[in-house]
Write a protein that holds these residues in place. Structure first.
Motif, PDB file in Angstrom:
ATOM      1  N   MET A   1       0.813  -1.439  -0.167  1.00  0.00           N
ATOM      2  CA  MET A   1      -0.531   0.023   0.181  1.00  0.00           C
ATOM      3  C   MET A   1       0.885   0.988   0.583  1.00  0.00           C
ATOM      4  SD  MET A   1      -2.961   0.852   2.755  1.00  0.00           S
ATOM      5  CE  MET A   1      -4.270   0.310   2.315  1.00  0.00           C
ATOM      6  N   SER A   2       1.911   1.674   0.925  1.00  0.00           N
ATOM      7  CA  SER A   2       2.353   2.297   0.445  1.00  0.00           C
ATOM      8  C   SER A   2       3.873   2.876  -0.572  1.00  0.00           C
ATOM      9  CB  SER A   2       4.019   1.617   2.131  1.00  0.00           C
ATOM     10  OG  SER A   2       3.211   2.182   3.070  1.00  0.00           O
ATOM     11  N   LEU A   3       3.529   1.837  -1.180  1.00  0.00           N
ATOM     12  CA  LEU A   3       4.356   2.272  -2.391  1.00  0.00           C
ATOM     13  C   LEU A   3       3.782   2.802  -3.043  1.00  0.00           C
ATOM     14  CD1 LEU A   3       6.520  -1.180  -2.581  1.00  0.00           C
ATOM     15  CD2 LEU A   3       7.758   0.615  -2.744  1.00  0.00           C
ATOM     16  N   MET A   4       2.188   2.172  -3.348  1.00  0.00           N
ATOM     17  CA  MET A   4       0.967   2.433  -4.621  1.00  0.00           C
ATOM     18  C   MET A   4       0.632   4.017  -4.136  1.00  0.00           C
ATOM     19  SD  MET A   4      -1.590  -0.674  -5.327  1.00  0.00           S
ATOM     20  CE  MET A   4      -1.393  -1.159  -2.975  1.00  0.00           C
ATOM     21  N   LEU A   5       0.441   4.316  -2.540  1.00  0.00           N
ATOM     22  CA  LEU A   5       0.047   5.718  -2.117  1.00  0.00           C
ATOM     23  C   LEU A   5       1.347   6.744  -2.170  1.00  0.00           C
ATOM     24  CD1 LEU A   5      -1.262   5.331   0.634  1.00  0.00           C
ATOM     25  CD2 LEU A   5      -2.356   5.918  -0.995  1.00  0.00           C
ATOM     26  N   GLY A   6       3.014   6.039  -2.578  1.00  0.00           N
ATOM     27  CA  GLY A   6       3.525   6.805  -3.025  1.00  0.00           C
ATOM     28  C   GLY A   6       3.862   7.131  -3.965  1.00  0.00           C
ATOM     29  N   SER A   7       3.751   6.368  -5.224  1.00  0.00           N
ATOM     30  CA  SER A   7       3.699   6.312  -6.234  1.00  0.00           C
ATOM     31  C   SER A   7       2.425   7.594  -7.229  1.00  0.00           C
ATOM     32  CB  SER A   7       3.415   5.208  -7.682  1.00  0.00           C
ATOM     33  OG  SER A   7       3.300   5.191  -8.799  1.00  0.00           O
ATOM     34  N   LEU A   8       1.185   7.594  -6.750  1.00  0.00           N
ATOM     35  CA  LEU A   8      -0.070   8.034  -7.317  1.00  0.00           C
ATOM     36  C   LEU A   8       0.662   9.573  -6.473  1.00  0.00           C
ATOM     37  CD1 LEU A   8      -2.789   6.035  -5.409  1.00  0.00           C
ATOM     38  CD2 LEU A   8      -1.999   7.035  -7.988  1.00  0.00           C
ATOM     39  N   LEU A   9       1.078   9.736  -5.108  1.00  0.00           N
ATOM     40  CA  LEU A   9       1.403  11.117  -4.922  1.00  0.00           C
ATOM     41  C   LEU A   9       2.690  11.734  -5.905  1.00  0.00           C
ATOM     42  CD1 LEU A   9       0.889  10.919  -1.195  1.00  0.00           C
ATOM     43  CD2 LEU A   9      -0.680  11.807  -2.680  1.00  0.00           C
ATOM     44  N   SER A  10       3.691  10.779  -6.057  1.00  0.00           N
ATOM     45  CA  SER A  10       4.449  11.562  -6.408  1.00  0.00           C
ATOM     46  C   SER A  10       4.198  12.209  -8.384  1.00  0.00           C
ATOM     47  CB  SER A  10       5.978  10.201  -6.919  1.00  0.00           C
ATOM     48  OG  SER A  10       5.406   9.326  -6.965  1.00  0.00           O
ATOM     49  N   ASP A  11       3.544  10.884  -8.737  1.00  0.00           N
ATOM     50  CA  ASP A  11       3.148  11.612  -9.838  1.00  0.00           C
ATOM     51  C   ASP A  11       2.208  12.205 -10.178  1.00  0.00           C
ATOM     52  OD1 ASP A  11       5.181   9.622 -10.037  1.00  0.00           O
ATOM     53  OD2 ASP A  11       2.940   7.828 -11.215  1.00  0.00           O
ATOM     54  N   ASP A  12       1.224  12.782  -9.205  1.00  0.00           N
ATOM     55  CA  ASP A  12       0.401  13.689  -9.489  1.00  0.00           C
ATOM     56  C   ASP A  12      -1.116  13.159 -10.405  1.00  0.00           C
ATOM     57  OD1 ASP A  12       1.895  15.773  -8.005  1.00  0.00           O
ATOM     58  OD2 ASP A  12       2.369  16.711 -10.298  1.00  0.00           O
ATOM     59  N   ILE A  13      -1.239  12.002  -9.428  1.00  0.00           N
ATOM     60  CA  ILE A  13      -2.665  11.354 -10.550  1.00  0.00           C
ATOM     61  C   ILE A  13      -3.464  11.745  -9.008  1.00  0.00           C
ATOM     62  CG2 ILE A  13      -2.992   9.451 -10.539  1.00  0.00           C
ATOM     63  CD1 ILE A  13      -0.364   8.063 -11.938  1.00  0.00           C
ATOM     64  N   CYS A  14      -3.168  11.533  -7.576  1.00  0.00           N
ATOM     65  CA  CYS A  14      -4.334  11.948  -6.951  1.00  0.00           C
ATOM     66  C   CYS A  14      -4.228  13.822  -6.273  1.00  0.00           C
ATOM     67  CB  CYS A  14      -4.552  10.560  -5.190  1.00  0.00           C
ATOM     68  SG  CYS A  14      -5.304  11.043  -4.547  1.00  0.00           S
ATOM     69  N   THR A  15      -4.679  13.997  -6.653  1.00  0.00           N
ATOM     70  CA  THR A  15      -3.822  15.352  -5.983  1.00  0.00           C
ATOM     71  C   THR A  15      -5.732  16.355  -4.783  1.00  0.00           C
ATOM     72  OG1 THR A  15      -4.400  16.402  -8.055  1.00  0.00           O
ATOM     73  CG2 THR A  15      -2.334  15.242  -8.058  1.00  0.00           C
ATOM     74  N   GLN A  16      -4.923  17.408  -4.228  1.00  0.00           N
ATOM     75  CA  GLN A  16      -6.224  18.183  -3.624  1.00  0.00           C
ATOM     76  C   GLN A  16      -6.804  18.509  -5.003  1.00  0.00           C
ATOM     77  OE1 GLN A  16      -5.074  20.734  -1.305  1.00  0.00           O
ATOM     78  NE2 GLN A  16      -3.516  19.667   0.173  1.00  0.00           N
ATOM     79  N   GLN A  17      -6.797  18.142  -6.412  1.00  0.00           N
ATOM     80  CA  GLN A  17      -7.749  19.223  -7.376  1.00  0.00           C
ATOM     81  C   GLN A  17      -8.191  17.757  -7.869  1.00  0.00           C
ATOM     82  OE1 GLN A  17      -4.411  20.127  -6.957  1.00  0.00           O
ATOM     83  NE2 GLN A  17      -4.866  21.719  -6.186  1.00  0.00           N
ATOM     84  N   THR A  18      -7.775  16.596  -8.347  1.00  0.00           N
ATOM     85  CA  THR A  18      -8.475  15.994  -8.881  1.00  0.00           C
ATOM     86  C   THR A  18      -9.731  15.204  -7.951  1.00  0.00           C
ATOM     87  OG1 THR A  18      -6.519  13.909  -8.527  1.00  0.00           O
ATOM     88  CG2 THR A  18      -6.425  15.499 -10.252  1.00  0.00           C
ATOM     89  N   CYS A  19      -8.543  15.358  -6.894  1.00  0.00           N
ATOM     90  CA  CYS A  19      -9.772  14.684  -5.638  1.00  0.00           C
ATOM     91  C   CYS A  19      -9.876  15.571  -4.242  1.00  0.00           C
ATOM     92  CB  CYS A  19      -9.249  13.175  -4.508  1.00  0.00           C
ATOM     93  SG  CYS A  19      -8.613  11.969  -6.206  1.00  0.00           S
ATOM     94  N   PRO A  20     -10.296  16.831  -3.740  1.00  0.00           N
ATOM     95  CA  PRO A  20     -10.982  17.372  -3.050  1.00  0.00           C
ATOM     96  C   PRO A  20     -11.305  16.401  -1.596  1.00  0.00           C
ATOM     97  CG  PRO A  20     -12.450  17.799  -5.107  1.00  0.00           C
ATOM     98  CD  PRO A  20     -11.150  16.663  -5.137  1.00  0.00           C
ATOM     99  N   VAL A  21     -12.006  15.571  -1.887  1.00  0.00           N
ATOM    100  CA  VAL A  21     -13.194  15.298  -0.946  1.00  0.00           C
ATOM    101  C   VAL A  21     -12.490  13.351  -1.151  1.00  0.00           C
ATOM    102  CG1 VAL A  21     -15.286  14.843  -0.082  1.00  0.00           C
ATOM    103  CG2 VAL A  21     -14.970  16.708  -1.525  1.00  0.00           C
ATOM    104  N   MET A  22     -12.453  13.072   0.104  1.00  0.00           N
ATOM    105  CA  MET A  22     -12.058  11.425   0.521  1.00  0.00           C
ATOM    106  C   MET A  22     -13.019  10.759   0.044  1.00  0.00           C
ATOM    107  SD  MET A  22      -9.877   9.120   0.656  1.00  0.00           S
ATOM    108  CE  MET A  22      -9.755   7.657   1.274  1.00  0.00           C
ATOM    109  N   ARG A  23     -13.419  10.097  -1.282  1.00  0.00           N
ATOM    110  CA  ARG A  23     -14.694   8.734  -1.436  1.00  0.00           C
ATOM    111  C   ARG A  23     -14.136   8.291  -1.827  1.00  0.00           C
ATOM    112  NH1 ARG A  23     -18.927  12.812  -2.408  1.00  0.00           N
ATOM    113  NH2 ARG A  23     -20.550  11.883  -3.264  1.00  0.00           N
TER     114      ARG A  23
END
Length: 217
Positions: A1-23
């Motif tokens: 899970m840590s690796l996946m989250l790190g990749s998503l965050l570093s590649d700007d796939i999941c951002t405050q703009q793309t996902c403004p709410v935790m859904r």
């Protein structure tokens, strides 16, 4: 899970703009509260929620008052803490599957995601750590994983009485949730702070007719 989250965050796939709410899909919204920095439930972006969650989980695992290293003096609320950890980690998987699966597929990471989730959910169901209502966003996927592996899960009423706290602790330490990242936000709870899981109201089912959103803390 840590690796996946790190990749998503570093590649700007999941951002405050793309996902403004935790859904997790259109009907499930998750708010954050840890009883320390956020004493009341607040709505955060998905990245902020996951950063706070990983910091909180790390603080629970590092707290020897909850997970003693040199003794078996577990707190009375140990199982409740573990259940809260698993319920909240499940929400990360739910968010990834509902909102980022296509990006993960393009990065050839779906096999890692599916394998990670399968081990996670089978462990959680074996020890009855995630109630059925909380599994709602991924219930069909869970059924598919069980059927594909020719596994028929049956609830074991006797498990709760036979399960020793030390067995659950040992099992947890052997799973992948012991891996942790260093999140970019949120203050870490020190081991001297008395930590207790935030009281989480049950998620109520809504009928398709009114199509109300389901919100959980």
């Amino acid at each position: 899970m840590s690796l996946m989250l790190g990749s998503l965050l570093s590649d700007d796939i999941c951002t405050q703009q793309t996902c403004p709410v935790m859904r997790a899909g259109p009907k499930y919204t998750y708010m954050w509260a840890d009883g320390v920095r956020y004493k009341s439930p607040v709505c955060l972006s998905a990245t902020e929620y996951m950063d706070n969650l990983m910091t909180w989980v790390e603080s629970q695992l590092d707290d020897e008052e909850i997970f003693p290293v040199n003794s078996n003096n577990f707190p009375k609320n140990f199982k409740k803490v573990v259940k809260t950890i698993f319920r909240r980690l499940f929400r990360v998987y739910a968010h990834l599957y509902h909102h980022h699966y296509e990006q993960i597929q393009k990065a050839a990471g779906e096999v890692h995601l599916n394998t990670s989730f399968k081990h996670f959910i089978l462990f959680a169901m074996n020890f009855q750590l995630i109630p059925k209502d909380d599994r709602g966003p991924l219930e069909e996927l869970i059924k598919h994983l069980l059927e594909r592996n020719s596994l028929k899960y049956k609830s074991k009423p006797e498990l709760k009485s036979k399960l020793e706290i030390s067995d659950l602790k040992s099992a947890m330490e052997s799973t992948t949730i012991s891996e942790s990242t260093t999140p970019r936000t949120a203050s870490k709870v020190t081991s001297s702070t008395k930590v207790s899981p935030t009281k989480e109201p049950p998620v109520k089912e809504s009928s398709p007719a009114n199509n109300k959103e389901l919100t959980a803390v």
